[in-house]
Design a protein around this motif. Structure first.
Motif, PDB file in Angstrom:
ATOM      1  N   MET A   1      -8.648   8.996   4.732  1.00 54.85           N
ATOM      2  CA  MET A   1      -7.487   8.304   4.159  1.00 54.85           C
ATOM      3  C   MET A   1      -6.247   8.613   5.003  1.00 54.85           C
ATOM      4  O   MET A   1      -5.994   9.753   5.379  1.00 54.85           O
ATOM      5  N   ARG A   2      -5.492   7.649   5.326  1.00 50.40           N
ATOM      6  CA  ARG A   2      -4.306   7.856   6.134  1.00 50.40           C
ATOM      7  C   ARG A   2      -3.231   8.571   5.315  1.00 50.40           C
ATOM      8  O   ARG A   2      -3.061   8.338   4.128  1.00 50.40           O
ATOM      9  N   ASN A   3      -2.484   9.470   5.981  1.00 52.32           N
ATOM     10  CA  ASN A   3      -1.452  10.243   5.295  1.00 52.32           C
ATOM     11  C   ASN A   3      -0.335   9.370   4.742  1.00 52.32           C
ATOM     12  O   ASN A   3       0.336   9.745   3.794  1.00 52.32           O
ATOM     13  N   ASN A   4      -0.125   8.197   5.365  1.00 52.70           N
ATOM     14  CA  ASN A   4       0.988   7.351   4.921  1.00 52.70           C
ATOM     15  C   ASN A   4       0.536   6.271   3.948  1.00 52.70           C
ATOM     16  O   ASN A   4       1.246   5.304   3.721  1.00 52.70           O
ATOM     17  N   LYS A   5      -0.634   6.415   3.375  1.00 49.11           N
ATOM     18  CA  LYS A   5      -1.121   5.407   2.438  1.00 49.11           C
ATOM     19  C   LYS A   5      -0.187   5.291   1.235  1.00 49.11           C
ATOM     20  O   LYS A   5      -0.021   4.204   0.670  1.00 49.11           O
ATOM     21  N   PHE A   6       0.446   6.414   0.858  1.00 44.02           N
ATOM     22  CA  PHE A   6       1.332   6.368  -0.303  1.00 44.02           C
ATOM     23  C   PHE A   6       2.496   5.415  -0.069  1.00 44.02           C
ATOM     24  O   PHE A   6       3.028   4.831  -1.010  1.00 44.02           O
ATOM     25  N   SER A   7       2.912   5.217   1.201  1.00 46.54           N
ATOM     26  CA  SER A   7       4.016   4.307   1.505  1.00 46.54           C
ATOM     27  C   SER A   7       3.652   2.872   1.150  1.00 46.54           C
ATOM     28  O   SER A   7       4.463   2.129   0.602  1.00 46.54           O
ATOM     29  N   GLY A   8       2.408   2.477   1.468  1.00 46.88           N
ATOM     30  CA  GLY A   8       1.968   1.133   1.118  1.00 46.88           C
ATOM     31  C   GLY A   8       1.934   0.924  -0.390  1.00 46.88           C
ATOM     32  O   GLY A   8       2.317  -0.141  -0.899  1.00 46.88           O
ATOM     33  N   ILE A   9       1.512   1.960  -1.119  1.00 51.27           N
ATOM     34  CA  ILE A   9       1.489   1.878  -2.577  1.00 51.27           C
ATOM     35  C   ILE A   9       2.913   1.805  -3.117  1.00 51.27           C
ATOM     36  O   ILE A   9       3.220   1.016  -4.020  1.00 51.27           O
ATOM     37  N   TYR A  10       3.791   2.634  -2.544  1.00 51.21           N
ATOM     38  CA  TYR A  10       5.200   2.622  -2.951  1.00 51.21           C
ATOM     39  C   TYR A  10       5.798   1.232  -2.775  1.00 51.21           C
ATOM     40  O   TYR A  10       6.415   0.691  -3.702  1.00 51.21           O
ATOM     41  N   TYR A  11       5.623   0.636  -1.600  1.00 51.67           N
ATOM     42  CA  TYR A  11       6.227  -0.674  -1.324  1.00 51.67           C
ATOM     43  C   TYR A  11       5.639  -1.767  -2.220  1.00 51.67           C
ATOM     44  O   TYR A  11       6.349  -2.681  -2.640  1.00 51.67           O
ATOM     45  N   ASP A  12       4.350  -1.678  -2.518  1.00 54.10           N
ATOM     46  CA  ASP A  12       3.735  -2.670  -3.387  1.00 54.10           C
ATOM     47  C   ASP A  12       4.300  -2.578  -4.806  1.00 54.10           C
ATOM     48  O   ASP A  12       4.658  -3.592  -5.410  1.00 54.10           O
ATOM     49  N   GLU A  31      -1.445   7.640 -13.759  1.00 52.14           N
ATOM     50  CA  GLU A  31      -1.840   8.057 -12.412  1.00 52.14           C
ATOM     51  C   GLU A  31      -3.332   7.784 -12.184  1.00 52.14           C
ATOM     52  O   GLU A  31      -3.730   7.346 -11.098  1.00 52.14           O
ATOM     53  N   HIS A  32      -4.131   8.044 -13.192  1.00 53.51           N
ATOM     54  CA  HIS A  32      -5.584   7.802 -13.077  1.00 53.51           C
ATOM     55  C   HIS A  32      -5.868   6.319 -12.850  1.00 53.51           C
ATOM     56  O   HIS A  32      -6.672   5.953 -11.984  1.00 53.51           O
ATOM     57  N   ARG A  42      -5.205  11.086  -6.563  1.00 51.12           N
ATOM     58  CA  ARG A  42      -4.087  11.326  -7.485  1.00 51.12           C
ATOM     59  C   ARG A  42      -2.880  11.875  -6.722  1.00 51.12           C
ATOM     60  O   ARG A  42      -1.746  11.566  -7.040  1.00 51.12           O
ATOM     61  N   GLU A  43      -3.128  12.698  -5.707  1.00 47.38           N
ATOM     62  CA  GLU A  43      -2.036  13.268  -4.911  1.00 47.38           C
ATOM     63  C   GLU A  43      -1.258  12.157  -4.202  1.00 47.38           C
ATOM     64  O   GLU A  43      -0.022  12.166  -4.147  1.00 47.38           O
ATOM     65  N   THR A  44      -1.974  11.173  -3.654  1.00 46.34           N
ATOM     66  CA  THR A  44      -1.317  10.048  -2.978  1.00 46.34           C
ATOM     67  C   THR A  44      -0.492   9.231  -3.969  1.00 46.34           C
ATOM     68  O   THR A  44       0.642   8.831  -3.671  1.00 46.34           O
ATOM     69  N   ILE A  45      -1.027   9.015  -5.157  1.00 42.00           N
ATOM     70  CA  ILE A  45      -0.298   8.274  -6.192  1.00 42.00           C
ATOM     71  C   ILE A  45       0.962   9.030  -6.582  1.00 42.00           C
ATOM     72  O   ILE A  45       2.045   8.436  -6.735  1.00 42.00           O
ATOM     73  N   GLN A  51       8.498   8.917  -4.763  1.00 43.56           N
ATOM     74  CA  GLN A  51       9.408   8.120  -3.952  1.00 43.56           C
ATOM     75  C   GLN A  51      10.059   7.018  -4.785  1.00 43.56           C
ATOM     76  O   GLN A  51      11.248   6.729  -4.634  1.00 43.56           O
ATOM     77  N   LEU A  52       9.299   6.414  -5.685  1.00 41.54           N
ATOM     78  CA  LEU A  52       9.872   5.408  -6.590  1.00 41.54           C
ATOM     79  C   LEU A  52      10.947   6.033  -7.476  1.00 41.54           C
ATOM     80  O   LEU A  52      12.001   5.431  -7.713  1.00 41.54           O
ATOM     81  N   SER A  53      10.705   7.244  -7.933  1.00 37.06           N
ATOM     82  CA  SER A  53      11.666   7.942  -8.778  1.00 37.06           C
ATOM     83  C   SER A  53      12.931   8.277  -8.003  1.00 37.06           C
ATOM     84  O   SER A  53      14.058   8.060  -8.475  1.00 37.06           O
ATOM     85  N   GLN A  54      12.773   8.775  -6.786  1.00 39.09           N
ATOM     86  CA  GLN A  54      13.921   9.149  -5.957  1.00 39.09           C
ATOM     87  C   GLN A  54      14.792   7.949  -5.609  1.00 39.09           C
ATOM     88  O   GLN A  54      16.015   8.078  -5.471  1.00 39.09           O
TER      89      GLN A  54
END
Length: 244
Positions: A1-12, A31-32, A42-45, A51-54
């Motif tokens: 899994m790519r380390n920046n996968k969370f960015s794609g989830i954030y933007y979506d 989260e589940h 779960r860590e990526t989520i 980031q959404l919160s910030q």
């Protein structure tokens, strides 16, 4: 899994909030559930949710989940000194300033006290309403000490006083004292703002100082209450006293 996968989830998720697919005040899936939807850990989520919160899209409530915030509200920094133009540009929405009054006047007793000047001084009185996306949501009433600002034009006040003070006059604005109150709307508020059914406004009073502590400006900035979120960053200071 790519380390920046969370960015794609954030933007979506951010896009879904921006477009209204995810409504304000609704709960995000758990989260589940999100981990299953995005085939992620779960860590990526959690990284995406943080980031959404910030960035002001969600608020995480213990025991409840992630609540979608109303992103139509503009963040107004309590501790910072920013102009309306700077806030409006961040919103990426069409904006304009409507000048209702620009006069050179003798200060009354109230303004003499607020600007610490005498009756022989002169001040610029500036009354402007601020419009974003076709709605007038702020009424600014400014008093500027003429000693520091010999001239002001309508073109200047339609854009940015701070840019004029700093870039053209070379003034160094150092700090401001702020007071925030909620007050009943005045006749002027109703005349110059699109208040609708709102009967109260949020008033931010500013005393703006130059770097030599001279008082430059006194402002009453009157806000429609449903359009702003007043934010600050606070750091706890430990003063070294023992707990008892």
């Amino acid at each position: 899994m790519r380390n920046n996968k969370f960015s794609g989830i954030y933007y979506d998720l951010a896009k879904k909030i921006q477009t209204g697919e995810l409504k304000s005040n609704s709960l995000l899936p758990s989260e589940h559930e999100l981990a299953k939807m995005y085939d992620a850990s779960r860590e990526t989520i959690r990284k995406a949710l943080n980031q959404l919160s910030q960035n002001g899209y969600i608020h995480k409530v213990r025991g409840k989940g992630s609540v979608v915030l109303d992103i139509e509200k503009f963040n107004f920094p309590i501790s910072g000194l920013v102009s309306f133009k700077e806030i409006a540009n961040r919103s990426r929405k069409e904006w304009r300033t409507i000048v209702h009054e620009l006069v050179l006047a003798k200060p009354d007793s109230f303004i003499q006290k607020e600007l610490k000047i005498n009756s022989k001084a002169e001040v610029w009185k500036i009354v402007r309403s601020r419009e974003i996306a076709g709605e007038r949501i702020i009424l600014d009433i400014d008093y500027v000490n003429k000693e520091f600002v010999p001239t002001i034009t309508k073109d200047i006040v339609e854009h940015s006083l701070y840019a004029y003070f700093e870039s053209q006059l070379g003034l160094v604005i150092s700090f401001a004292k702020k007071e925030i109150t909620v007050e009943q709307a005045t006749e002027a508020d109703r005349e110059y703002m699109d208040l609708g059914e709102h009967t109260y406004v949020v008033v931010v009073r500013n005393h703006v100082y130059l770097n030599d502590t001279a008082l430059l400006q006194y402002t009453e900035s009157r806000h429609r209450p449903d359009k702003f979120r007043f934010v600050d960053f606070a750091r706890r200071e430990h003063i070294g006293l023992p707990f008892k």
